[in-house]
Design a protein around this motif. Structure first.
Motif, PDB file in Angstrom:
ATOM      1  N   UNK A   1       0.827  -1.211   0.000  1.00  0.00           N
ATOM      2  CA  UNK A   1       0.000   0.000   0.000  1.00  0.00           C
ATOM      3  C   UNK A   1       0.860   1.259   0.000  1.00  0.00           C
ATOM      4  N   UNK A   2       1.944   1.256   0.801  1.00  0.00           N
ATOM      5  CA  UNK A   2       2.820   2.432   0.849  1.00  0.00           C
ATOM      6  C   UNK A   2       3.424   2.721  -0.522  1.00  0.00           C
ATOM      7  N   UNK A   3       3.916   1.674  -1.191  1.00  0.00           N
ATOM      8  CA  UNK A   3       4.507   1.856  -2.519  1.00  0.00           C
ATOM      9  C   UNK A   3       3.461   2.305  -3.534  1.00  0.00           C
ATOM     10  N   UNK A   4       2.298   1.681  -3.487  1.00  0.00           N
ATOM     11  CA  UNK A   4       1.225   2.066  -4.408  1.00  0.00           C
ATOM     12  C   UNK A   4       0.875   3.546  -4.248  1.00  0.00           C
ATOM     13  N   UNK A   5       0.774   3.989  -2.999  1.00  0.00           N
ATOM     14  CA  UNK A   5       0.471   5.401  -2.734  1.00  0.00           C
ATOM     15  C   UNK A   5       1.608   6.301  -3.213  1.00  0.00           C
ATOM     16  N   UNK A   6       2.845   5.915  -2.911  1.00  0.00           N
ATOM     17  CA  UNK A   6       4.010   6.728  -3.268  1.00  0.00           C
ATOM     18  C   UNK A   6       4.203   6.807  -4.782  1.00  0.00           C
ATOM     19  N   UNK A   7       4.059   5.663  -5.446  1.00  0.00           N
ATOM     20  CA  UNK A   7       4.299   5.604  -6.896  1.00  0.00           C
ATOM     21  C   UNK A   7       3.092   6.024  -7.722  1.00  0.00           C
ATOM     22  N   UNK A   8       1.933   6.150  -7.068  1.00  0.00           N
ATOM     23  CA  UNK A   8       0.680   6.444  -7.773  1.00  0.00           C
ATOM     24  C   UNK A   8       0.401   5.379  -8.832  1.00  0.00           C
ATOM     25  N   UNK A   9       0.746   4.145  -8.493  1.00  0.00           N
ATOM     26  CA  UNK A   9       0.582   2.998  -9.380  1.00  0.00           C
ATOM     27  C   UNK A   9       0.478   1.751  -8.509  1.00  0.00           C
ATOM     28  N   UNK A  10      -0.346   0.809  -8.906  1.00  0.00           N
ATOM     29  CA  UNK A  10      -0.578  -0.382  -8.086  1.00  0.00           C
ATOM     30  C   UNK A  10       0.635  -1.299  -8.036  1.00  0.00           C
ATOM     31  N   UNK A  11       0.871  -1.849  -6.855  1.00  0.00           N
ATOM     32  CA  UNK A  11       1.845  -2.917  -6.653  1.00  0.00           C
ATOM     33  C   UNK A  11       1.026  -4.192  -6.530  1.00  0.00           C
ATOM     34  N   UNK A  12       1.394  -5.217  -7.292  1.00  0.00           N
ATOM     35  CA  UNK A  12       0.571  -6.434  -7.302  1.00  0.00           C
ATOM     36  C   UNK A  12       1.235  -7.616  -6.608  1.00  0.00           C
ATOM     37  N   UNK A  13       2.467  -7.431  -6.142  1.00  0.00           N
ATOM     38  CA  UNK A  13       3.120  -8.514  -5.423  1.00  0.00           C
ATOM     39  C   UNK A  13       4.375  -8.046  -4.724  1.00  0.00           C
ATOM     40  N   UNK A  14       4.644  -8.642  -3.571  1.00  0.00           N
ATOM     41  CA  UNK A  14       5.841  -8.324  -2.787  1.00  0.00           C
ATOM     42  C   UNK A  14       6.455  -9.638  -2.320  1.00  0.00           C
ATOM     43  N   UNK A  15       7.775  -9.739  -2.467  1.00  0.00           N
ATOM     44  CA  UNK A  15       8.516 -10.917  -1.991  1.00  0.00           C
ATOM     45  C   UNK A  15       9.626 -10.413  -1.070  1.00  0.00           C
ATOM     46  N   UNK A  16       9.702 -10.939   0.166  1.00  0.00           N
ATOM     47  CA  UNK A  16      10.789 -10.533   1.061  1.00  0.00           C
ATOM     48  C   UNK A  16      12.056 -11.350   0.789  1.00  0.00           C
TER      49      UNK A  16
ATOM     50  N   UNK B   1       6.507  -5.989  -7.498  1.00  0.00           N
ATOM     51  CA  UNK B   1       6.122  -5.967  -8.903  1.00  0.00           C
ATOM     52  C   UNK B   1       4.963  -5.011  -9.074  1.00  0.00           C
ATOM     53  N   UNK B   2       5.150  -4.050  -9.980  1.00  0.00           N
ATOM     54  CA  UNK B   2       4.091  -3.091 -10.274  1.00  0.00           C
ATOM     55  C   UNK B   2       3.117  -3.652 -11.291  1.00  0.00           C
ATOM     56  N   UNK B   3       1.879  -3.207 -11.234  1.00  0.00           N
ATOM     57  CA  UNK B   3       0.858  -3.624 -12.200  1.00  0.00           C
ATOM     58  C   UNK B   3       1.269  -3.236 -13.619  1.00  0.00           C
ATOM     59  N   UNK B   4       2.132  -2.241 -13.720  1.00  0.00           N
ATOM     60  CA  UNK B   4       2.618  -1.791 -15.022  1.00  0.00           C
ATOM     61  C   UNK B   4       3.807  -2.618 -15.520  1.00  0.00           C
ATOM     62  N   UNK B   5       4.184  -3.663 -14.748  1.00  0.00           N
ATOM     63  CA  UNK B   5       5.285  -4.537 -15.147  1.00  0.00           C
ATOM     64  C   UNK B   5       6.648  -4.095 -14.647  1.00  0.00           C
ATOM     65  N   UNK B   6       6.711  -2.965 -13.964  1.00  0.00           N
ATOM     66  CA  UNK B   6       7.992  -2.505 -13.430  1.00  0.00           C
ATOM     67  C   UNK B   6       8.381  -3.318 -12.199  1.00  0.00           C
ATOM     68  N   UNK B   7       9.670  -3.569 -12.075  1.00  0.00           N
ATOM     69  CA  UNK B   7      10.224  -4.313 -10.940  1.00  0.00           C
ATOM     70  C   UNK B   7      10.928  -3.346 -10.009  1.00  0.00           C
ATOM     71  N   UNK B   8      10.766  -3.562  -8.701  1.00  0.00           N
ATOM     72  CA  UNK B   8      11.384  -2.704  -7.701  1.00  0.00           C
ATOM     73  C   UNK B   8      12.160  -3.566  -6.717  1.00  0.00           C
TER      74      UNK B   8
END
Length: 118
Positions: free
Chosen positions: A35-50, A70-77
């Motif tokens: 949620x924090x990344x989605x809010x910060x990036x103004x784009x949905x994050x669809x998965x997180x792996x620790x 992983x962003x909904x737009x296909x970007x990797x962080x």
């Protein structure tokens, strides 16, 4: 729960010589990071792996990145979580930049090689 008091307590405990804050707080960060990344990036994050392993060159050993998102737009962080600014190292910066340069496909291939060897 009084989050302000919780974080004040954690900041106090962090001053103790043997206290490791990051392993204790990363599950909280992990829970909210999408949620924090989605809010910060103004784009949905669809998965997180620790603790995503980044295979070391010519080895089945790895460096770990605190979080992969992983962003909904296909970007990797690749996210390195810091509880103390003095814990940042040039070695860590280098393997993160190297990981960025080799792209996600090679990172996944490296994870598969590590898994095969384990």
């Amino acid at each position: 729960m009084d989050w302000k008091k919780y974080f004040e307590m954690m900041a106090d405990w962090k001053c103790l010589p043997a206290y490791k804050l990051e392993p204790r707080i990363d599950s909280l960060v992990g829970y909210y990071i999408e949620q924090m990344l989605s809010d910060f990036l103004k784009s949905s994050i669809i998965g997180v792996i620790p603790e995503l392993p980044i295979r070391k060159k010519d080895s089945n050993r790895s460096n770990k990145v605190d979080f992969y998102a992983l962003g909904a737009d296909g970007l990797n962080y690749l996210i390195e979580f810091k509880t103390d600014t003095s814990s940042r190292t040039e070695k860590q910066d280098k393997y993160l930049k190297d990981a960025q340069a080799i792209k996600m496909e090679k990172i996944v291939e490296g994870i598969c090689k590590i898994a095969k060897a384990s």
